[in-house]
Write an enzyme that holds these catalytic residues in place. Structure first.
Site, PDB file in Angstrom:
ATOM      1  N   ASP A  13       0.790  -1.175   0.075  1.00  0.00           N
ATOM      2  CA  ASP A  13      -0.064  -0.102  -0.191  1.00  0.00           C
ATOM      3  C   ASP A  13       0.878   1.268   0.047  1.00  0.00           C
ATOM      4  OD1 ASP A  13      -2.088   1.877   0.315  1.00  0.00           O
ATOM      5  OD2 ASP A  13      -2.182   1.724   2.428  1.00  0.00           O
ATOM      6  N   SER A  14       0.397   2.473   0.058  1.00  0.00           N
ATOM      7  CA  SER A  14       0.985   3.666  -0.069  1.00  0.00           C
ATOM      8  C   SER A  14       1.532   3.901   1.449  1.00  0.00           C
ATOM      9  CB  SER A  14       0.283   4.779  -0.399  1.00  0.00           C
ATOM     10  OG  SER A  14      -1.096   4.913   0.134  1.00  0.00           O
ATOM     11  N   CYS A  76      -4.213  -1.042  -1.951  1.00  0.00           N
ATOM     12  CA  CYS A  76      -4.492  -0.073  -2.093  1.00  0.00           C
ATOM     13  C   CYS A  76      -5.463   0.307  -3.267  1.00  0.00           C
ATOM     14  CB  CYS A  76      -3.148   0.801  -2.699  1.00  0.00           C
ATOM     15  SG  CYS A  76      -3.111   2.550  -3.068  1.00  0.00           S
ATOM     16  N   GLU A 155      -5.724  10.226   8.830  1.00  0.00           N
ATOM     17  CA  GLU A 155      -4.311  10.190   9.376  1.00  0.00           C
ATOM     18  C   GLU A 155      -4.250  11.004  10.698  1.00  0.00           C
ATOM     19  OE1 GLU A 155      -0.998   9.426   7.738  1.00  0.00           O
ATOM     20  OE2 GLU A 155      -2.364   7.891   6.744  1.00  0.00           O
ATOM     21  N   CYS A 187     -11.413   3.217  -0.311  1.00  0.00           N
ATOM     22  CA  CYS A 187     -10.143   3.437   0.057  1.00  0.00           C
ATOM     23  C   CYS A 187      -9.584   3.017   1.387  1.00  0.00           C
ATOM     24  CB  CYS A 187     -10.041   5.276   0.187  1.00  0.00           C
ATOM     25  SG  CYS A 187      -8.526   6.040   0.842  1.00  0.00           S
ATOM     26  N   HIS A 189      -8.297   4.038   3.788  1.00  0.00           N
ATOM     27  CA  HIS A 189      -8.450   4.771   5.375  1.00  0.00           C
ATOM     28  C   HIS A 189      -9.695   4.831   5.593  1.00  0.00           C
ATOM     29  CE1 HIS A 189      -4.302   5.856   4.314  1.00  0.00           C
ATOM     30  NE2 HIS A 189      -4.116   6.472   5.435  1.00  0.00           N
TER      31      HIS A 189
END
Ligand code: DGL
Length: 275
Positions: A13-14, A76, A155, A187, A189
C-alpha cells in the site's frame, strides 16, 4: 520464476491503510508468511497522476518479487484502480487488487440497485469501481464521489466528533439524496471513519469494506494456483517502509497488536531500478 507454497505473500500500500487488508489475511490464512510493504516515503498516491502511481506500483512489485513472494495483494485502491493491468502483464505471479472483491461484495449486498462509491480522486477518476460493478451487473446504478479529506482525517486521528461529521455530511449528502442503499468504502483509510460515515448515511445503508472480501478471494486464488501454504498456523510477518518506520510501528500496533514488533526501512533509491 518458480513459486513455492512456502514462499511469503507480498502485500503493498502507499502507507499504513493496507494493514486493514493484511489483518484480514492474517486471520483467514494464519499459516501464511507475509511481507508487507508500505511506501510511506511516497505517500499519498490518491492525489497523484495514474502514470506516477503505475510507476511506483511497478517498482514496489519488482522489489517484492526479488524478495521471493509467491503472490501479490495490491492493498491500495488507487494502485488497484490504475495499475493492476500493467502489473499483471509484467509479472508472472498471481496478483490481485482490492477493487474487484469490493465491487463483488457491493453487488451482492444491494437491494434497490443504487450503489455509492467513495474513494480518492485518482480512484474515482479512473472509473474502476463503476466498471467492475457494471461488469457484474450492467443494470445497477453507480454514483461515485471523491472524498479526499477523509484520508487526512484518518491520518490525523480525527475519526469522530464534529469536524469529521461535518465533512462527512458535506461529501455524502448527494449520495443520500440519490437513495443509495450500499456504499463502498473504496479507500484503505475510510474504514477508520466507518462509524461517522454510517451515522451520516443512516441505518438503512450497508457499508462495504473490501478487506474481508479480499482475504477470501486471496485464499481462493492461492488454492487455484496450488500455492496455499499447508501450514495451519505460525505465519511470520515482515514490515518494510520507505520512510518513518517509528510512526508506522505506532499506527501498526493499533491495527495488528502483537503481530508487529519491528519495522524495517528501505531506501527509496533501492526501488528505482525495479519494475
Ligand atoms: N491507500 C490509498 C487508497 O486506498 C489511500 C491513501 C493514499 O492516497 O495513498 O486509495
Amino acid at each position: 520464476m518458480s513459486l513455492s507454497k512456502n514462499d511469503p505473500i507480498g502485500i503493498f500500500d502507499s502507507g499504513v491503510g493496507g494493514l486493514t487488508v493484511a489483518s484480514e489475511v492474517m486471520k483467514r490464512l494464519p499459516g501464511e508468511d507475509i511481507i508487507y510493504f508500505g511506501d510511506t516515503g511516497r505517500y499519498p498516491y490518491g492525489s497523484r497522476s495514474p502514470e506516477i502511481v503505475r510507476k511506483f506500483a511497478l517498482q514496489n512489485v519488482g522489489f517484492l518479487s526479488r524478495l521471493g513472494v509467491k503472490s501479490i495483494v495490491v492493498a491500495c485502491n488507487t494502485a488497484s484502480s490504475v495499475a493492476l493491468d500493467v502489473l499483471r502483464e509484467k509479472f508472472p505471479l498471481p496478483i490481485m487488487g482490492v477493487v474487484e472483491p469490493g465491487a463483488r461484495a457491493a453487488v451482492e449486498a444491494t437491494k434497490n440497485g443504487i450503489l455509492g462509491v467513495v474513494g480518492t480522486r485518482a480512484t474515482i477518476k479512473s472509473g474502476s469501481y463503476n466498471q467492475a460493478i457494471k461488469r457484474l451487473d450492467p443494470k445497477l446504478r453507480v454514483i461515485a464521489k471523491p472524498c479526499p479529506l477523509f484520508v487526512a482525517l484518518a491520518e490525523e486521528g480525527w475519526t469522530k466528533g464534529e469536524v469529521a461529521k461535518l465533512i462527512a455530511q458535506e461529501y455524502l449528502h448527494s449520495l443520500k439524496q440519490e437513495g443509495v442503499d450500499t456504499l463502498v468504502l473504496g479507500c484503505t483509510h475510510y474504514p477508520l471513519l466507518r462509524a461517522v460515515i454510517g451515522e451520516v448515511m443512516g441505518r438503512g445503508v450497508g457499508l462495504i469494506d473490501s478487506a474481508e472480501e479480499t482475504s477470501k478471494e486471496l485464499k481462493e486464488l492461492l488454492k487455484k494456483e496450488n500455492l496455499l501454504n499447508p501450514r495451519k498456523e505460525g505465519g511470520e510477518y515482515r514490515f518494510l517502509v520507505t520512510d518513518n518506520p517509528e510512526a508506522f510501528l505506532r499506527v501498526g500496533r493499533g491495527f495488528l497488536k502483537g503481530k508487529i514488533t519491528k519495522v524495517e526501512l528501505v531506501e527509496i533509491e533501492r526501488l528505482k531500478g525495479e519494475g
